[in-house]
Design an enzyme around this catalytic site. Structure first.
Site, PDB file in Angstrom:
ATOM      1  CG  HIS A  15     -13.373  20.169  38.519  1.00 33.26           C
ATOM      2  ND1 HIS A  15     -13.332  19.005  37.832  1.00 33.26           N
ATOM      3  CD2 HIS A  15     -14.630  20.282  38.995  1.00 33.26           C
ATOM      4  CE1 HIS A  15     -14.521  18.442  37.872  1.00 33.26           C
ATOM      5  NE2 HIS A  15     -15.325  19.197  38.584  1.00 33.26           N
ATOM      6  N   GLY A  16     -10.577  18.183  39.838  1.00 35.85           N
ATOM      7  CA  GLY A  16      -9.794  17.047  39.354  1.00 35.85           C
ATOM      8  C   GLY A  16      -8.374  16.989  39.908  1.00 35.85           C
ATOM      9  NE  ARG A  43     -24.974  19.009  40.865  1.00 41.40           N
ATOM     10  CZ  ARG A  43     -24.083  19.257  39.903  1.00 41.40           C
ATOM     11  NH1 ARG A  43     -22.813  19.375  40.189  1.00 41.40           N
ATOM     12  NH2 ARG A  43     -24.462  19.365  38.656  1.00 41.40           N
ATOM     13  CG  ASP A  96     -20.022  18.962  47.468  1.00 46.59           C
ATOM     14  OD1 ASP A  96     -20.413  19.652  48.425  1.00 46.59           O
ATOM     15  OD2 ASP A  96     -19.766  19.448  46.337  1.00 46.59           O
ATOM     16  CB  THR A 119     -18.636  21.748  38.119  1.00 42.26           C
ATOM     17  OG1 THR A 119     -19.306  21.702  39.373  1.00 42.26           O
ATOM     18  CG2 THR A 119     -18.860  23.080  37.459  1.00 42.26           C
ATOM     19  NE  ARG A 158     -27.862   1.341  54.286  1.00 40.70           N
ATOM     20  CZ  ARG A 158     -27.301   0.320  54.917  1.00 40.70           C
ATOM     21  NH1 ARG A 158     -26.186  -0.200  54.468  1.00 40.70           N
ATOM     22  NH2 ARG A 158     -27.869  -0.190  55.972  1.00 40.70           N
ATOM     23  CD  GLU A 218     -12.485  26.723  42.242  1.00 40.90           C
ATOM     24  OE1 GLU A 218     -13.243  27.224  43.098  1.00 40.90           O
ATOM     25  OE2 GLU A 218     -12.391  25.491  42.048  1.00 40.90           O
ATOM     26  CG  HIS A 265     -22.022  22.476  43.978  1.00 43.51           C
ATOM     27  ND1 HIS A 265     -21.557  22.052  42.751  1.00 43.51           N
ATOM     28  CD2 HIS A 265     -23.083  23.273  43.708  1.00 43.51           C
ATOM     29  CE1 HIS A 265     -22.301  22.581  41.786  1.00 43.51           C
ATOM     30  NE2 HIS A 265     -23.242  23.322  42.345  1.00 43.51           N
ATOM     31  CG  ASN A 279     -16.281  19.863  47.434  1.00 44.34           C
ATOM     32  OD1 ASN A 279     -17.035  19.038  47.929  1.00 44.34           O
ATOM     33  ND2 ASN A 279     -16.641  20.633  46.419  1.00 44.34           N
ATOM     34  NE  ARG A 309     -26.094  15.476  41.139  1.00 47.36           N
ATOM     35  CZ  ARG A 309     -25.452  15.677  39.978  1.00 47.36           C
ATOM     36  NH1 ARG A 309     -24.188  15.346  39.851  1.00 47.36           N
ATOM     37  NH2 ARG A 309     -26.095  16.191  38.956  1.00 47.36           N
TER      38      ARG A 309
HETATM   39  N1  PXP Z   1     -13.964  23.585  42.320  1.00 43.52           N
HETATM   40  C1  PXP Z   1     -15.196  23.597  41.785  1.00 43.52           C
HETATM   41  C2  PXP Z   1     -15.724  24.883  41.259  1.00 43.52           C
HETATM   42  C3  PXP Z   1     -15.983  22.437  41.730  1.00 43.52           C
HETATM   43  O1  PXP Z   1     -17.212  22.472  41.197  1.00 43.52           O
HETATM   44  C4  PXP Z   1     -15.460  21.248  42.287  1.00 43.52           C
HETATM   45  C5  PXP Z   1     -16.309  20.007  42.289  1.00 43.52           C
HETATM   46  O2  PXP Z   1     -17.381  20.191  43.135  1.00 43.52           O
HETATM   47  C6  PXP Z   1     -14.176  21.282  42.846  1.00 43.52           C
HETATM   48  C7  PXP Z   1     -13.437  22.457  42.829  1.00 43.52           C
HETATM   49  C8  PXP Z   1     -13.548  20.071  43.448  1.00 43.52           C
HETATM   50  O3  PXP Z   1     -13.317  19.124  42.449  1.00 43.52           O
HETATM   51  P1  PXP Z   1     -12.847  17.669  42.822  1.00 43.52           P
HETATM   52  O4  PXP Z   1     -13.963  17.023  43.589  1.00 43.52           O
HETATM   53  O5  PXP Z   1     -12.576  17.034  41.506  1.00 43.52           O
HETATM   54  O6  PXP Z   1     -11.610  17.830  43.669  1.00 43.52           O
END
Ligand code: PXP
Length: 236
Positions: A190-191, A44, A8, A100, A17, A150, A42, A6, A48
């Site tokens: 996530h995390g 959003r 983002d 999220t 900046r 997921e 993502h 990811n 952002r």
């Molecule tokens: N999966 C989903 C659905 C998410 O929303 C995110 C965060 O954008 C991630 C995975 C990745 O999470 P992390 O940035 O904590 O690795």
């Protein structure tokens, strides 16, 4: 197990900046060169980090698999159908959250969700639902028409602080086994980070992990020494 990266937070840094660098598309290409099986972004509602132009450029550049994380809104539906990523991941989204915060509440949105997903299969775009790791949510995801789920690993990651990841890991393992048994493909995210990823190698049903923050954060330190040396060599 494959890795989807990811990107983002490359955009978060760029936006700090308001300039062009670092470029999330360059990051995506580098991640692919290094073996990432997919690129996740993502878009959003508040834009952002990733912006509409980033998404269009990512679509042009990404050759592995583009996964667009998005909320269930009419605006995003239109953008996704126009952009044609290989995969969309539907996530709940609140403006005030930092990231999220949990899985999609399928039961609450079931009827709308089922209709919302129909155009994607017609366009050949796969659909993943970001859900809590429980059986009920898995069943509902399949009924709603998802191709993949997921599993949300955020709570597992939080439990690392209390040294008590085992129960949540077991919940993830059971949900993964169940999802696979009813014909859904399974990914997780996530995390996840360099300390807590290990046990996921032992869950064969999880075919891919989606990781952002930990990789981008790590890259700052694995790359900073060279960046400082290069600048010194230019000024000395
Ligand atoms: N999966 C989903 C659905 C998410 O929303 C995110 C965060 O954008 C991630 C995975 C990745 O999470 P992390 O940035 O904590 O690795």
């Amino acid at each position: 197990m494959r890795l989807a990266v990811n990107i983002d937070h490359i955009a978060t840094l760029r936006n700090a900046r308001g300039e062009q660098e670092p470029d999330p598309v360059a990051a995506a290409l580098l991640a692919e060169q290094c073996g990432a099986a997919g690129i996740v972004c993502h878009l959003r509602e508040d834009r952002r980090h990733i912006k509409d132009l980033d998404l269009a450029r990512l679509r042009e550049a990404v050759t592995t698999k583009l996964d667009l994380e998005m909320a269930m809104t009419g605006e995003l539906l239109e953008i996704a159908l126009k952009t044609k990523p290989e995969l969309i991941t539907l996530v709940p989204e609140k403006r005030e959250e930092l990231t999220t915060e949990g899985g999609f509440d399928i039961a609450r949105h079931f009827a709308v969700l089922r209709e919302f997903l129909k155009p994607f299969s017609a366009e050949g775009i796969e659909v993943s639902l970001f859900i809590e790791p429980d059986k009920k949510a898995v069943d509902l995801a399949r009924e709603a028409g998802a191709d993949l789920v997921e599993l949300h690993t955020g709570l597992y990651a939080q439990k690392e602080l209390d040294n008590n990841t085992a129960p949540e890991l077991q919940r993830i393992r059971e949900a993964a086994t169940y999802a696979k048994s009813i014909g859904l493909r399974v990914v997780a995210g996530h995390g996840l980070n360099y300390r807590n990823i290990g046990p996921f190698r032992e869950i064969p049903e999880i075919e891919e992990v989606s990781i952002g923050h930990a990789i981008i954060a790590r890259a700052v330190f694995t790359g900073l020494d060279e960046a400082v040396r290069e600048m010194l060599s230019l000024i000395q």
